[in-house]
Design a protein around this motif. Structure first.
Motif: not given
Length: 496
Positions: A31-34, A107-114
């Motif tokens: 999601i971050r790198a799209e 989905p895979e989370r890092d803290g509260d964010a997916v």
């Protein structure tokens, strides 16, 4: 280090092979790198030859326009709410026909964010097509059960095999019990184009007869290698032969070897079972119609023929009650009761002889022996019985004797002089003839109707019982002129 690399390469190769065999590919969206990563199997499912321009939006655009909103909604829920999803949607590959796919996402989370979604995509086109064909077969089954003739059932089935199962070369042969052959009843145009007009299979001929006789299906990847093939030069290579109970066989073929997969074979067996059920239903309905016809016939006889002697008996009793009765009135009562007793006896005989005959009731009997037994049960007066030969027939002995007894009585009762009756066999059955007055041609069908009689004390059921016994055996009975200038009853369609 080299061993680790070799092991990793081997695992990767095995993983790719497993994906291809199962038609399941893996994917991951960062999601971050799209960025979207897909395995080779995903590319195969999508019909992509290269991995260039593999973006999420471009991937979604490959779905059917009607399904894209659902795909986007599933991904949005996974990204925003962290909800896993599974959906079945239509995919439009770049290099092929539309496919159905099942997509999984976790989905895979890092803290509260997916931060990423990992998932799989599975090609379920074959499964969907199988279910679709299965549903269409269920619809076909309803249509089969609505048909009113065996020919119509066969026609519907052959068309369903062509349209639903893709078996363009197929046909149905139904069993003709009279001639003991399998007759081509319905076939596709493609079958005629490839093979010509389909043959009639006689007893013991070809794989079709073996399947009909044993009830065991035969499936060939190359029928030319099979034993007992009807035509060794056939243009068919793959072939299905499926039994339809005691009704016949369903045959499908292809000019290519190994043409039928397991699902097609399974669906063809379902179709064949449905055809057998529809034909069984027709048989039951035919038996029910015969029973209803007999019930109506009995009701007519009871309401009409029994009413007259009852009225006579009632009138005689009324006369006797007035004390003006004499012997004549009581004689009328006695004759009326005799008449009713005769009618009831013949009605019971008609009911018993009209019942369907089970295979276990049939025997091979010498006609002359059974004729002799029947003769001993009839008031023969000065009549004479002659048996022309000692032929054998297959019949229910009890009912055949009843048929002969009624024919003997008919000849004796309608002859004013001592009559000679002759019994013998011919190529298709047997006959009973006499040297009596005969039956006029215009009356020869009417004499078999219930209630028809030219005798004051006759019940009019004797020849009706004869025809009922013949019908129960699937025989035909006709009356004509005998060589002795009398009546000749011919019974045909008899197994000898």
């Amino acid at each position: 280090m080299m061993n680790e690399t070799r092991d990793r390469d081997r695992e990767t190769a095995l993983f790719e092979a497993a994906q291809e065999l199962a038609s399941v590919g893996g994917w991951e969206y960062d999601i971050r790198a799209e960025t979207l990563y897909c395995t080779d199997e995903v590319d195969r499912i999508y019909g992509r030859e290269t991995k260039t321009d593999v973006t999420l939006s471009a991937t979604i655009e490959r779905f059917h326009p009607s399904d894209r909103p659902a795909v986007r909604a599933a991904l949005d829920d996974a990204i925003e709410a962290g909800e896993a999803f599974e959906g079945e949607w239509r995919l439009r590959p770049q290099n092929g026909d539309q496919r159905w796919v099942r997509v999984y996402g976790e989905p895979e989370r890092d803290g509260d964010a997916v931060v990423r979604i990992r998932g799989a995509i599975e090609d379920i086109t074959a499964e969907k097509r199988h279910k679709e064909r299965l549903n269409r077969l269920f619809e076909t089954n309803r249509e089969l059960l609505e048909q009113e003739t065996a020919d119509a059932v066969a026609t519907v089935a052959v068309e369903a095999a062509r349209e639903v199962l893709g078996l363009s070369i197929n046909g149905i042969h139904l069993h003709d019990a009279d001639d003991n052959v399998l007759v081509p009843t319905a076939t596709t145009d493609a079958t005629v184009d490839l093979l010509g007009e389909p043959p009639t299979f006689e007893q013991g001929e070809g794989i079709a007869w073996t399947v009909f006789e044993t009830g065991d299906p035969r499936i060939y990847d190359d029928v030319r290698t099979a034993d007992g093939i009807y035509n060794p030069e056939t243009g068919v290579r793959s072939e299905l032969n499926l039994p339809l109970g005691d009704h016949g066989v369903f045959i499908a073929g292809s000019p290519q070897p190994n043409a039928f997969d397991d699902r097609t074979v399974s669906l063809a067996k379902i179709l064949a079972a449905n055809v057998e059920t529809a034909l069984d239903q027709l048989d039951r309905e035919q038996r029910l119609r015969r029973q209803n016809d007999r019930l109506e016939e009995f009701a007519s006889i009871v309401s009409h023929d029994l009413r007259n002697p009852l009225s006579v008996a009632k009138a005689g009793i009324e006369v006797a009650r007035t004390e003006r009765g004499d012997g004549d009135s009581l004689d009328r009562v006695d004759r009326a009761h005799d008449r009713m007793a005769a009618l009831i006896e013949d009605l019971l005989s008609l009911a018993r002889n009209g019942q369907d005959i089970e295979a276990g009731d049939m025997e091979t009997v010498k006609l002359s022996v059974l004729a002799s037994h029947a003769w001993q049960s009839v008031e023969t007066s000065d009549a004479t019985l002659e048996t022309e030969n000692n032929g054998e027939v297959v019949a229910d002995p009890s009912r055949l004797q009843q048929l002969l007894e009624n024919l003997f009585r008919n000849s004796i009762e309608h002859s004013s002089n001592p009559v000679t009756i002759r019994v013998g066999t011919h190529s298709d059955g047997f006959y009973v003839e006499d040297d009596g007055p005969g039956i006029p041609s215009e009356k020869r069908e009417e004499v078999f109707e219930a209630g028809y009689t030219t005798q004051d004390d006759g019940t009019g059921l004797g020849l009706r019982i004869v025809r009922t016994v013949a019908d129960a055996h699937d025989w035909d009975v006709t009356v004509t002129h005998s060589e002795m200038d009398g009546a000749r009853f011919e019974i045909t369609g008899v197994e000898s």
